[in-house]
Write an enzyme that holds these catalytic residues in place. Structure first.
Site, mmCIF file in Angstrom:
data_model
loop_
_atom_site.group_PDB
_atom_site.id
_atom_site.type_symbol
_atom_site.label_atom_id
_atom_site.label_comp_id
_atom_site.label_asym_id
_atom_site.label_seq_id
_atom_site.Cartn_x
_atom_site.Cartn_y
_atom_site.Cartn_z
ATOM 1 C CB CYS A 213 -2.448 6.127 2.968
ATOM 2 S SG CYS A 213 -3.251 5.244 4.206
ATOM 3 C CD GLU B 142 -2.192 1.815 2.296
ATOM 4 O OE1 GLU B 142 -1.999 2.832 2.196
ATOM 5 O OE2 GLU B 142 -2.689 1.292 3.315
HETATM 6 P P1 NDP Z 1 9.478 4.629 3.685
HETATM 7 O O1 NDP Z 1 8.769 4.016 2.319
HETATM 8 O O2 NDP Z 1 10.650 5.096 3.869
HETATM 9 O O3 NDP Z 1 9.203 3.521 5.119
HETATM 10 C C1 NDP Z 1 8.035 2.827 4.986
HETATM 11 C C2 NDP Z 1 8.489 1.642 5.839
HETATM 12 O O4 NDP Z 1 9.604 0.734 5.181
HETATM 13 C C3 NDP Z 1 9.325 1.738 7.220
HETATM 14 O O5 NDP Z 1 8.841 1.178 8.205
HETATM 15 C C4 NDP Z 1 10.695 1.900 6.807
HETATM 16 O O6 NDP Z 1 11.448 1.753 8.009
HETATM 17 C C5 NDP Z 1 10.642 0.669 5.957
HETATM 18 N N1 NDP Z 1 11.928 0.641 5.127
HETATM 19 C C6 NDP Z 1 12.587 1.449 4.566
HETATM 20 N N2 NDP Z 1 13.544 0.967 3.875
HETATM 21 C C7 NDP Z 1 13.596 -0.559 4.162
HETATM 22 C C8 NDP Z 1 14.388 -1.463 3.608
HETATM 23 N N3 NDP Z 1 15.425 -1.362 2.645
HETATM 24 N N4 NDP Z 1 14.008 -2.741 4.059
HETATM 25 C C9 NDP Z 1 12.889 -2.988 4.792
HETATM 26 N N5 NDP Z 1 12.141 -1.892 5.186
HETATM 27 C C10 NDP Z 1 12.405 -0.646 4.878
HETATM 28 O O7 NDP Z 1 8.396 5.452 3.933
HETATM 29 P P2 NDP Z 1 8.229 6.662 5.179
HETATM 30 O O8 NDP Z 1 7.598 6.101 6.308
HETATM 31 O O9 NDP Z 1 9.573 7.179 5.446
HETATM 32 O O10 NDP Z 1 7.414 7.965 4.345
HETATM 33 C C11 NDP Z 1 8.146 8.459 3.391
HETATM 34 C C12 NDP Z 1 7.030 8.847 2.215
HETATM 35 O O11 NDP Z 1 6.069 7.615 1.998
HETATM 36 C C13 NDP Z 1 5.782 9.760 2.804
HETATM 37 O O12 NDP Z 1 6.380 10.958 2.583
HETATM 38 C C14 NDP Z 1 4.769 9.412 1.996
HETATM 39 O O13 NDP Z 1 4.847 10.029 0.669
HETATM 40 C C15 NDP Z 1 4.866 8.089 1.800
HETATM 41 N N6 NDP Z 1 3.782 7.282 2.632
HETATM 42 C C16 NDP Z 1 2.644 6.770 1.996
HETATM 43 C C17 NDP Z 1 1.781 6.156 2.936
HETATM 44 C C18 NDP Z 1 0.772 5.616 2.262
HETATM 45 O O14 NDP Z 1 0.303 4.578 2.842
HETATM 46 N N7 NDP Z 1 0.151 5.865 1.074
HETATM 47 C C19 NDP Z 1 1.992 5.989 3.892
HETATM 48 C C20 NDP Z 1 3.268 6.453 4.676
HETATM 49 C C21 NDP Z 1 4.062 6.914 3.969
HETATM 50 P P3 NDP Z 1 12.320 2.926 8.509
HETATM 51 O O15 NDP Z 1 11.472 3.792 9.004
HETATM 52 O O16 NDP Z 1 12.970 2.379 9.696
HETATM 53 O O17 NDP Z 1 13.260 3.369 7.611
#
Ligand code: NDP
Length: 686
Positions: free
Chosen positions: A295, A256
């Protein structure tokens, strides 16, 4: 600084080495650090599969449902603690309520589904019997069984509680253990909830593990029965989704991600109509709730060109009244973003949109920001930002770039066809809203835009009174969307549980399938017993226990009596001439008479363990019953679901579903159906 412990292999463990920090959203104070270096992350996979998986998979759906309910009650009792920690994320009380209590409500909801609809067994027969042969001795059914892997849930920062609970409720109901990897930025809130879950002792050991920090090389060790879910940015999602191990082992990956959700104001709506202010309210709420870090938030506001100015002015007026600041201060309506990094990201995205065809109508900068009860620069505050895109057909950025904050873009259309085109330009969304009072507009828009959405809200004066709103995913409805939104499907009632189960088509004889599924199917062996099945307690009834009743010859007097009693004088039963010209060629008995007469044949009238008859399912009248026909009934115990006794005063009971087959004198079925009864148990739960 305090390190957030992970809960792995049954222990709370600290990592080593370089750590990442979690900041207070309002003060920029570094609160915790996280690292998983040196932790036995790989061991957590087998620990979950074996320790938690063994116990969960052995529990019945009913028991898992009860577990969710007990857990939900426990979390509700301890919610104050969670609200305190949630405040560190810049959330208002209302934002935290959605996250904490919305999450808990999801547990209750799945528990209710299990109680009402799932068997007291570890196998879930998904559909009814599928006949495959002429004589009926070769049939099939689809069954669902628990995958014996772990579900690795990688969550986003914006809903640290709800995001976890909406995924673990269906996971546990399916009998699978979960490993939660919260986003670092708000991991302390998830950790607090996981502490409560572990300490409660309600969930079996190994059913939940928590990774605060990175997942290391866990993906390399995933296996084919595992499941991965991801919520976050499309960039990270696509990177993880393309991991070779997922392809090699065919591991399901539910994603998602970014979604440029739209709200369309129907071409029929003018400022004088109540729908106009509903539209403005909905947009404002979606832009400001959780400071737009949702989201499902509305990112694209699609309005008729004729209403562009009115919408613009109404929105600017409303947004200017939004008080931003420390949610602890009375009157503050919008808190902050999660941290400075996120604020910088939102600013970058707004600047990018500005360079790509969008004009700023309000907000768009953190300079001179008016903030109550906090430092506007130390806190990750961002103002409500309304953009306007004059040519949304040329500038695609407005349909592709998600500024994850209180940011939305206004754009206009001339025809409904154009509004539909703009909605679809989002490339796949979680949710859309259409505000219209015209059913034909709704028909056209929904039929043409549904393919690009996971959920669509039609808002008008009638639905607004009780609407749960554009931005609220509901446990019983699909949450997910095609294309840019990730192509995944979370929630959606029992559909969500199936993502964590394996579906298998079982073929064989009816008796074999009855034995496997513990649900009797027609054609299987029956158990004849001189004791009437209605005289047996729940525990004593066996699947396949049957009763072949006495016969009854249907007379003309039966038809007349039933017509007078029921008031149903339909010509096919009562008018000799009409009936002769009908499909049947002569008068036939009322279907409801056949059902009533069948009950008269199979019921045991004396007081006994059967408490009540509470329904009937899949009723089909196969052949007409004519005057002079003789009917007979076979009643067979089809399935049993033990119900948990709620209070000591309640009679302990279970649901028994009976198969009913009504035959005529030629042994041809005239009516087939199931009835549901409540049957007393000998043993209570107290
Ligand atoms: P990320 O995609 O960076 O992170 C989402 C999750 O993935 C976090 O738990 C993160 O952990 C984890 N993650 C990141 N890199 C890895 C990896 N290499 N291996 C395994 N897990 C990983 O999103 P953010 O939460 O930082 O948000 C950034 C942007 O994402 C927002 O600005 C928004 O645009 C979008 N977003 C969209 C959502 C939606 O549902 N549509 C919800 C939230 C965000 P960690 O935090 O430890 O890096």
């Amino acid at each position: 600084m305090q390190q957030l412990k992970s809960y792995i292999t049954g222990k709370w463990l600290y990592g080593e080495g370089e750590a990442r920090k979690i900041y207070h959203a309002l003060t920029e104070e570094a609160l915790y650090e996280v690292t998983t270096e040196g932790l036995p992350l790989i061991d957590s996979l087998d620990y979950g599969r074996q320790k938690g998986g063994d116990v969960l998979a052995a529990m019945t759906f009913q028991q898992r449902g009860q577990m969710l309910k007990s857990l939900a009650k426990h979390l509700l009792e301890n919610k104050a603690y969670l609200y305190d920690i949630s405040a560190q994320t810049g959330a208002t009380k209302a934002d935290s309520w959605v996250d904490i209590e919305g999450g808990i409500a999801t547990l209750f909801s799945f528990s209710g589904l299990a109680n009402r609809e799932l068997p007291d067994d570890t196998i879930w027969p998904e559909d009814e019997m599928i006949p495959l042969s002429k004589q009926g001795q070769f049939i099939a059914r689809h069954i669902l069984t628990s995958r014996r892997g772990v579900a690795l849930h990688i969550n986003a920062f914006n809903f640290p509680c709800w995001g976890m609970l909406e995924k673990i409720a269906p996971t546990w109901l399916a009998g699978m253990p979960a490993i939660i990897k919260p986003a670092t930025a708000s991991a302390q809130v998830t950790q607090a909830m996981v502490c409560l879950i572990v300490e409660s002792g309600i969930v079996p050991e190994g059913a939940i593990q928590l990774i605060c920090g990175g997942v290391g090389d866990m993906f390399e060790h995933l296996d084919y029965e595992d499941v991965v879910t991801f919520t976050g940015s499309a960039e990270t999602g696509h990177k993880l989704k393309s991991h070779p191990r997922l392809r090699e082992k065919s591991i399901p990956f539910t994603m998602e991600a970014d979604s440029l959700n739209c709200a369309i104001l129907g071409i029929d709506i003018t400022p004088e109509q109540p729908e106009f202010s509903l539209f403005i309210k909905e947009i404002t709420r979606e832009m400001t709730a959780k400071a737009g870090q949702k989201c499902t938030a509305i990112r694209r506001i699609i309005v008729p060109e004729s209403q562009l100015d009115s919408v613009k002015h109404a929105l600017l007026k409303r947004l200017s009244g939004v008080t931003i600041g420390n949610p602890a201060v009375e009157g503050v309506r919008m808190g902050s973003l999660i941290n400075q990094e996120q604020r910088a990201d939102v600013q970058d995205k707004v600047s990018f949109l500005q360079q790509n065809g969008c004009e700023i109508l309000c907000g768009g900068t953190t300079k001179d920001l008016d903030v109550i009860g906090a430092d506007s620069q130390k806190g990750a505050f961002y103002p409500p930002t309304l953009l306007y895109c004059a040519d949304p057909y040329i500038h695609r950025a407005v349909h592709e770039i998600e500024a994850f904050g209180p940011v939305a873009t206004l754009m206009s259309y001339q025809t409904t066809e154009q509004a539909i085109e703009l909605a679809i330009m989002g490339g796949g969304s979680l949710v859309g809203t259409l505000v219209t009072a015209d059913a034909l507009i709704a028909q056209e828009v929904i039929r043409k835009t549904a393919r690009a959405h996971g959920r669509i809200l039609i808002l008008n004066e009638a639905s607004a009174v009780e609407s749960t709103g554009h931005g609220s995913p509901l446990p019983l409805l699909v949450h997910g969307g095609p294309g840019r939104a990730g192509g995944g499907e979370e929630l959606g009632g029992l559909r969500a549980v199936k993502h964590y189960m394996q579906r298998t088509a079982i073929q064989g004889s009816p008796s074999m399938l009855t034995s496997v599924t513990k649900q009797w199917v027609r054609g299987a062996d029956v158990i004849e017993d001189p004791v009437h099945p209605f005289r047996k307690y729940f525990e004593d009834l066996l699947i396949g226990d049957t009763l072949l009743t006495a016969r009854r010859t249907v007379t003309e007097a039966d038809l007349v009596n039933f017509a007078c009693l029921s008031g149903d004088h339909f010509y096919a039963h009562m008018d000799k001439i009409g009936a002769a010209q009908s499909l049947f060629g002569e008068r036939v008995a009322h279907g409801y008479f056949v059902v009533s007469a069948a009950a008269g044949l199979f019921v045991d009238a004396a007081v006994g363990p059967v408490i009540a008859n509470y329904g009937m399912e899949n009723l089909r009248f196969i052949e007409p019953v004519k005057i002079g026909d003789t009917i007979q009934v076979r009643l067979t115990c089809k399935k049993k679901i033990k119900k948990t006794q709620k209070t000591i005063e309640d009679k302990p009971n279970g649901v028994v579903e009976w198969d009913v087959q009504v035959f005529n004198q030629e042994d041809i079925a005239v009516a087939l159906y199931s009835i549901l009864t409540l049957v007393e148990r000998r043993e209570g739960d107290f």
